[in-house]
Scaffold this motif. Sequence first.
Motif, short mmCIF file in Angstrom:
data_model
loop_
_atom_site.label_atom_id
_atom_site.label_comp_id
_atom_site.label_asym_id
_atom_site.label_seq_id
_atom_site.Cartn_x
_atom_site.Cartn_y
_atom_site.Cartn_z
N ALA A 234 0.74 -1.38 0.13
CA ALA A 234 -0.15 0.22 0.09
C ALA A 234 0.69 0.99 -0.07
O ALA A 234 0.55 2.27 -0.66
N GLU A 235 1.78 1.25 0.82
CA GLU A 235 2.87 2.43 0.74
C GLU A 235 3.60 2.63 -0.45
O GLU A 235 3.54 3.80 -1.19
N ARG A 236 4.03 1.60 -1.26
CA ARG A 236 4.65 1.67 -2.66
C ARG A 236 3.52 2.23 -3.73
O ARG A 236 3.79 2.86 -4.58
N ALA A 237 2.38 1.55 -3.59
CA ALA A 237 1.29 1.91 -4.57
C ALA A 237 0.73 3.37 -4.22
O ALA A 237 0.48 4.39 -5.23
N GLY A 238 0.78 3.83 -2.85
CA GLY A 238 0.70 5.16 -2.64
C GLY A 238 1.58 6.16 -3.37
O GLY A 238 1.24 7.34 -3.77
N ALA A 239 2.73 5.91 -3.22
CA ALA A 239 4.07 6.86 -3.87
C ALA A 239 3.89 6.71 -5.36
O ALA A 239 4.01 7.76 -6.01
N ALA A 240 3.22 5.43 -5.93
CA ALA A 240 3.14 5.62 -7.43
C ALA A 240 2.03 6.39 -7.58
O ALA A 240 1.96 7.10 -8.65
N LEU A 241 0.72 6.38 -6.96
CA LEU A 241 -0.18 7.11 -7.05
C LEU A 241 -0.04 8.59 -7.01
O LEU A 241 -0.44 9.44 -7.90
N LYS B 142 8.16 7.06 -13.67
CA LYS B 142 9.29 5.96 -13.85
C LYS B 142 10.19 5.28 -12.58
O LYS B 142 10.52 4.20 -12.29
N ILE B 143 10.48 6.27 -11.62
CA ILE B 143 11.17 6.04 -10.44
C ILE B 143 9.98 5.23 -9.45
O ILE B 143 10.40 4.35 -8.82
N HIS B 144 8.95 5.91 -9.26
CA HIS B 144 7.99 5.47 -8.25
C HIS B 144 7.05 4.53 -8.61
O HIS B 144 6.34 3.82 -8.09
N ALA B 145 6.21 4.73 -10.06
CA ALA B 145 5.36 3.81 -10.51
C ALA B 145 5.52 2.74 -11.53
O ALA B 145 5.12 1.71 -11.39
N THR B 146 6.82 2.62 -12.43
CA THR B 146 7.19 1.95 -13.26
C THR B 146 7.28 0.52 -12.55
O THR B 146 7.00 -0.61 -12.97
N PRO B 147 8.24 0.56 -11.47
CA PRO B 147 8.53 -0.92 -10.78
C PRO B 147 7.35 -1.49 -10.49
O PRO B 147 7.14 -2.67 -10.32
#
Length: 108
Positions: free
Chosen positions: A15-22, A68-73
């Motif tokens: 959820a934290e990684r997805a929040g950064a991507a969002l 690219k840094i936060h969402a692509t991975p």
Amino acid sequence: MIALTHFRDGSADFAERAGAALAALAARPGYLRGSLGRSTDEPDAWVLLTEWENVGSYRRALGNYEVKIHATPLLAAAVDVPGGFETLLDVAPGGATVVHPSDRTTAP
């Protein structure tokens, strides 16, 4: 344009990684709204939903450095199912409807 991305991830930090991507996607021109949801039946099943002014805005956003840094991975780990959809019908609370023409150049 709606982008719906499915994930299977049981990690504690998803959820934290997805929040950064969002957040990275939300900073891009053409972004309208987004949500992260988790299945009520399968806790490792997630969806990331974003809505964009048009498909070009979404595609340009994917090329941005922060995205690219936060969402692509994160997006690279998505379940392989269709994810981009054009909005054809909106229904507001109370039932008011708006029909949108298709951008497809060929019949389905």
